[in-house]
Scaffold this active site. Structure first.
Site, PDB file in Angstrom:
ATOM      1  N   GLU A 195       0.828  -1.210   0.000  1.00 44.21           N
ATOM      2  CA  GLU A 195       0.000   0.000   0.000  1.00 44.21           C
ATOM      3  C   GLU A 195       0.864   1.263   0.000  1.00 44.21           C
ATOM      4  O   GLU A 195       0.582   2.223  -0.724  1.00 44.21           O
ATOM      5  CB  GLU A 195      -0.939  -0.020   1.217  1.00 44.21           C
ATOM      6  N   ALA A 339      -7.752  -5.993  12.127  1.00 41.18           N
ATOM      7  CA  ALA A 339      -8.644  -5.206  12.980  1.00 41.18           C
ATOM      8  C   ALA A 339      -9.923  -5.975  13.335  1.00 41.18           C
ATOM      9  O   ALA A 339     -10.369  -5.963  14.482  1.00 41.18           O
ATOM     10  CB  ALA A 339      -8.984  -3.900  12.263  1.00 41.18           C
TER      11      ALA A 339
HETATM   12  C1  LIG Z   1       0.336   0.125   9.022  1.00 42.29           C
HETATM   13  C2  LIG Z   1      -0.733  -0.880   9.381  1.00 42.29           C
HETATM   14  C3  LIG Z   1      -1.743  -1.143   8.465  1.00 42.29           C
HETATM   15  C4  LIG Z   1      -2.745  -2.058   8.776  1.00 42.29           C
HETATM   16  N1  LIG Z   1      -3.743  -2.277   7.861  1.00 42.29           N
HETATM   17  C5  LIG Z   1      -4.759  -3.090   8.195  1.00 42.29           C
HETATM   18  C6  LIG Z   1      -5.867  -3.265   7.309  1.00 42.29           C
HETATM   19  O1  LIG Z   1      -5.896  -2.688   6.219  1.00 42.29           O
HETATM   20  N2  LIG Z   1      -6.889  -4.063   7.708  1.00 42.29           N
HETATM   21  C7  LIG Z   1      -6.876  -4.698   8.931  1.00 42.29           C
HETATM   22  O2  LIG Z   1      -7.833  -5.386   9.262  1.00 42.29           O
HETATM   23  N3  LIG Z   1      -5.846  -4.583   9.763  1.00 42.29           N
HETATM   24  C8  LIG Z   1      -4.782  -3.791   9.438  1.00 42.29           C
HETATM   25  N4  LIG Z   1      -3.737  -3.643  10.290  1.00 42.29           N
HETATM   26  C9  LIG Z   1      -3.702  -4.450  11.519  1.00 42.29           C
HETATM   27  C10 LIG Z   1      -4.609  -3.872  12.592  1.00 42.29           C
HETATM   28  O3  LIG Z   1      -4.370  -2.497  12.723  1.00 42.29           O
HETATM   29  C11 LIG Z   1      -4.331  -4.616  13.892  1.00 42.29           C
HETATM   30  O4  LIG Z   1      -4.650  -5.972  13.700  1.00 42.29           O
HETATM   31  C12 LIG Z   1      -5.146  -4.035  15.036  1.00 42.29           C
HETATM   32  O5  LIG Z   1      -4.778  -2.698  15.271  1.00 42.29           O
HETATM   33  C13 LIG Z   1      -4.941  -4.850  16.306  1.00 42.29           C
HETATM   34  O6  LIG Z   1      -5.683  -4.281  17.334  1.00 42.29           O
HETATM   35  P1  LIG Z   1      -5.183  -4.379  18.836  1.00 42.29           P
HETATM   36  O7  LIG Z   1      -6.234  -3.713  19.652  1.00 42.29           O
HETATM   37  O8  LIG Z   1      -4.799  -5.764  19.152  1.00 42.29           O
HETATM   38  O9  LIG Z   1      -3.842  -3.540  18.885  1.00 42.29           O
HETATM   39  P2  LIG Z   1      -3.607  -1.997  18.572  1.00 42.29           P
HETATM   40  O10 LIG Z   1      -4.693  -1.447  17.733  1.00 42.29           O
HETATM   41  O11 LIG Z   1      -2.217  -1.900  18.078  1.00 42.29           O
HETATM   42  O12 LIG Z   1      -3.724  -1.300  19.995  1.00 42.29           O
HETATM   43  C14 LIG Z   1      -2.810  -1.569  21.030  1.00 42.29           C
HETATM   44  C15 LIG Z   1      -2.893  -0.421  22.031  1.00 42.29           C
HETATM   45  O13 LIG Z   1      -2.169  -0.794  23.190  1.00 42.29           O
HETATM   46  C16 LIG Z   1      -1.444   0.318  23.656  1.00 42.29           C
HETATM   47  N5  LIG Z   1      -0.308  -0.180  24.422  1.00 42.29           N
HETATM   48  C17 LIG Z   1       0.671  -1.030  24.017  1.00 42.29           C
HETATM   49  N6  LIG Z   1       1.513  -1.293  25.021  1.00 42.29           N
HETATM   50  C18 LIG Z   1       1.067  -0.600  26.098  1.00 42.29           C
HETATM   51  C19 LIG Z   1       1.521  -0.459  27.449  1.00 42.29           C
HETATM   52  N7  LIG Z   1       2.601  -1.087  27.894  1.00 42.29           N
HETATM   53  N8  LIG Z   1       0.823   0.347  28.273  1.00 42.29           N
HETATM   54  C20 LIG Z   1      -0.280   1.011  27.847  1.00 42.29           C
HETATM   55  N9  LIG Z   1      -0.752   0.908  26.583  1.00 42.29           N
HETATM   56  C21 LIG Z   1      -0.090   0.104  25.726  1.00 42.29           C
HETATM   57  C22 LIG Z   1      -1.036   1.047  22.381  1.00 42.29           C
HETATM   58  O14 LIG Z   1      -0.734   2.421  22.650  1.00 42.29           O
HETATM   59  C23 LIG Z   1      -2.271   0.864  21.507  1.00 42.29           C
HETATM   60  O15 LIG Z   1      -3.192   1.935  21.659  1.00 42.29           O
HETATM   61  C24 LIG Z   1      -2.720  -2.730  10.017  1.00 42.29           C
HETATM   62  C25 LIG Z   1      -1.682  -2.472  10.932  1.00 42.29           C
HETATM   63  C26 LIG Z   1      -0.699  -1.556  10.621  1.00 42.29           C
HETATM   64  C27 LIG Z   1       0.394  -1.262  11.619  1.00 42.29           C
END
Ligand SMILES: Cc1cc2nc3c(=O)[nH]c(=O)nc-3n(C[C@H](O)[C@H](O)[C@H](O)COP(=O)(O)OP(=O)(O)OC[C@H]3O[C@@H](n4cnc5c(N)ncnc54)[C@H](O)[C@@H]3O)c2cc1C
Length: 447
Positions: A195, A339
């Protein structure tokens, strides 16, 4: 078992401040990403105190980070303050704090907040939703020269690097240096690499056209490298081939089966050859945050906690891991780090806890419902895979745009992104082409 983070600074004594206790049970959620927010929302009607901790004050819509990195959108358009959840949900308290330790024996976590210091917070239920971070496969020294894309800071750093490279190319009189400045190397041909490369290709051809008299940005060299044998390895091979053709047509040079050995200030050494480049971007691996490891439970090679089919940590009652930080197999395949999986897992655990509080048991394990995998490859082209369905082209791109607009967390962001996309679609212009000024010493301009 105590597993406080080794980096806990000794000059900062741990104050056992604990947040005020109430008679209600307490759910502590670490991480306000897709999974953590979904878990908190699923607890909105539960008779429980929910503490949602994040080291950032905002939730990021990561699927559009590459558009911030390539100047299509500005950071605020893909982020939303986590704190607004307090206004919508009475049983939630949002805390700006970085969690640095988890102690399962005392059922407390240790969290550090700016200006407050370190405090311990007790929990009855713990939901770990800390996501992933870029991994350099044991070569952390690469990070200095090749930023990954995970946060708004990363996106802004990449944007400044790309725009700065063109300024360098326009200023220098050295032909070799100009060629180096106009060579962009992206390491990792997964969805983020694809992308980003496609969006960059469009930017150099359309957005920057005519912006420099001394150089022609369209003559830039954009190289997408991967050690694997094809782009988008998680998609069907036929879609990978289509995407490779599309990238090539956009002017991206795709090099697969090539391992990067060195990344330094001059560029990369890949497959034994040096590629001079002023802009190397890391779009390859990811690893879990250090928090799952603190549980002392089994983790996979990427540091994700192995959880049972109810997303529970084995031998740790009331402790769950959700989203990217969790490793879960379903029908012999890992649940993907996307996501939708994070949202569904967070929601499932929130509901499971809510039922548990009412003395009801959830018998059905978590099932991931795959709504499809998408990647966008520049203007007018996206690929979609859902079960046996594989599509690509303009209509798929329209679906991608529609789904992403609707998925943005705030109505305000949906309207702003829509406007930016329409503007960019019809004019080819990108409004966020800013290189932040370096900080100045106060008074340095005087006299
Ligand atoms: C560049 C990029 C593009 C993507 N594109 C897509 C897409 O097109 N479609 C799709 O489905 N998925 C996509 N993804 C993947 C998707 O974003 C992730 O699967 C999703 O964000 C996971 O959600 P999560 O809640 O597990 O983690 P995250 O959304 O990463 O959230 C984790 C949170 O935990 C917090 N955190 C971490 N460690 C600590 C700590 N020690 N103390 C306090 N807070 C902490 C962080 O600040 C963050 O806010 C993409 C990811 C990236 C990086």
């Amino acid at each position: 078992m105590s597993a406080m983070l080794a980096e806990s600074r000794s000059d900062q004594p741990t104050a056992v401040v604990d947040v005020p206790s109430s008679a209600r049970k307490r759910v502590v959620i670490i991480g306000g990403g897709f999974a953590g927010l979904a878990a908190a929302r699923a607890l909105r009607h539960a008779d429980v105190d929910v503490f949602l901790l994040d080291r950032r004050n905002h939730h990021i819509f990561q699927p559009l980070l590459y558009q911030v990195a390539t100047a299509v959108l500005s950071p605020a358009e893909i982020a939303a303050p986590i704190r607004q959840l307090e206004a919508k949900q009475r049983n939630v308290s949002v805390l700006l704090a970085e969690v640095t330790g988890v102690d399962l024996a005392s059922r407390t976590i240790e969290a550090s907040s700016p200006g407050v210091g370190v405090r311990k917070i007790a929990f009855d239920y713990l939901v770990i939703a800390t996501g992933m971070r870029p991994s350099y496969f044991g070569h952390d020294e690469f990070a200095r020269h090749a930023p990954g894309l995970k946060s708004l800071n990363d996106a802004e750093t990449i944007r400044a690097k790309i725009l700065g490279a063109f300024e360098l190319a326009a200023m220098t009189d050295d032909e070799a240096e100009r060629a180096r400045a106009m060579t962009f190397v992206l390491v990792g041909a997964g969805p983020t690499g694809v992308e980003l490369a496609a969006s960059l290709a469009q930017m150099v051809k359309v957005t920057l056209r005519g912006n420099f008299h001394r150089i022609d940005p369209a003559k830039s060299n954009i190289i997408l490298l991967d050690a694997g044998n094809r782009v988008l390895p998680t998609f069907a091979e036929a879609l990978s081939r289509r995407v490779t053709r599309r990238l090539t047509r956009l002017g991206v040079k795709v090099m697969t089966g090539v391992k990067v050995e060195i990344v330094d200030e001059q560029g990369v050494v890949a497959g034994g050859s040096r590629i001079p480049s002023a802009t190397v971007l890391w779009t390859a691996g990811v690893a879990a945050s250090p928090i799952p490891k603190m549980l002392g439970t089994k983790t996979d090679r990427a540091g994700r906690a192995l959880v049972d089919p109810f997303l529970k940590v084995v031998d740790a009652p009331g402790v769950f891991v959700v989203g990217d930080a969790a490793a879960l197999m379903q029908n012999g395949h890992p649940v993907p780090g996307v996501a939708q999986a994070a949202i569904q897992e967070g929601r499932y655990v929130g509901r499971l806890i809510a039922k548990g509080l009412k003395g009801r048991k959830v018998k059905r394990p978590f099932r991931y419902f795959d709504k499809g995998n998408m990647a966008v490859v520049g203007k007018n082209y996206a690929v979609l895979e859902r079960g046996w369905l594989r599509t690509s082209g303009f209509l798929t791109w329209l679906v991608w745009a529609f789904v992403h607009i609707l998925s943005l967390p705030q109505l305000q962001n949906r309207l702003r992104v829509q406007r930016q996309w329409l503007w960019s679609y019809f004019t080819g212009q990108r409004s966020s082409r800013l290189i932040p000024e370096p900080p100045r010493t106060p008074g340095a301009d005087a006299g």
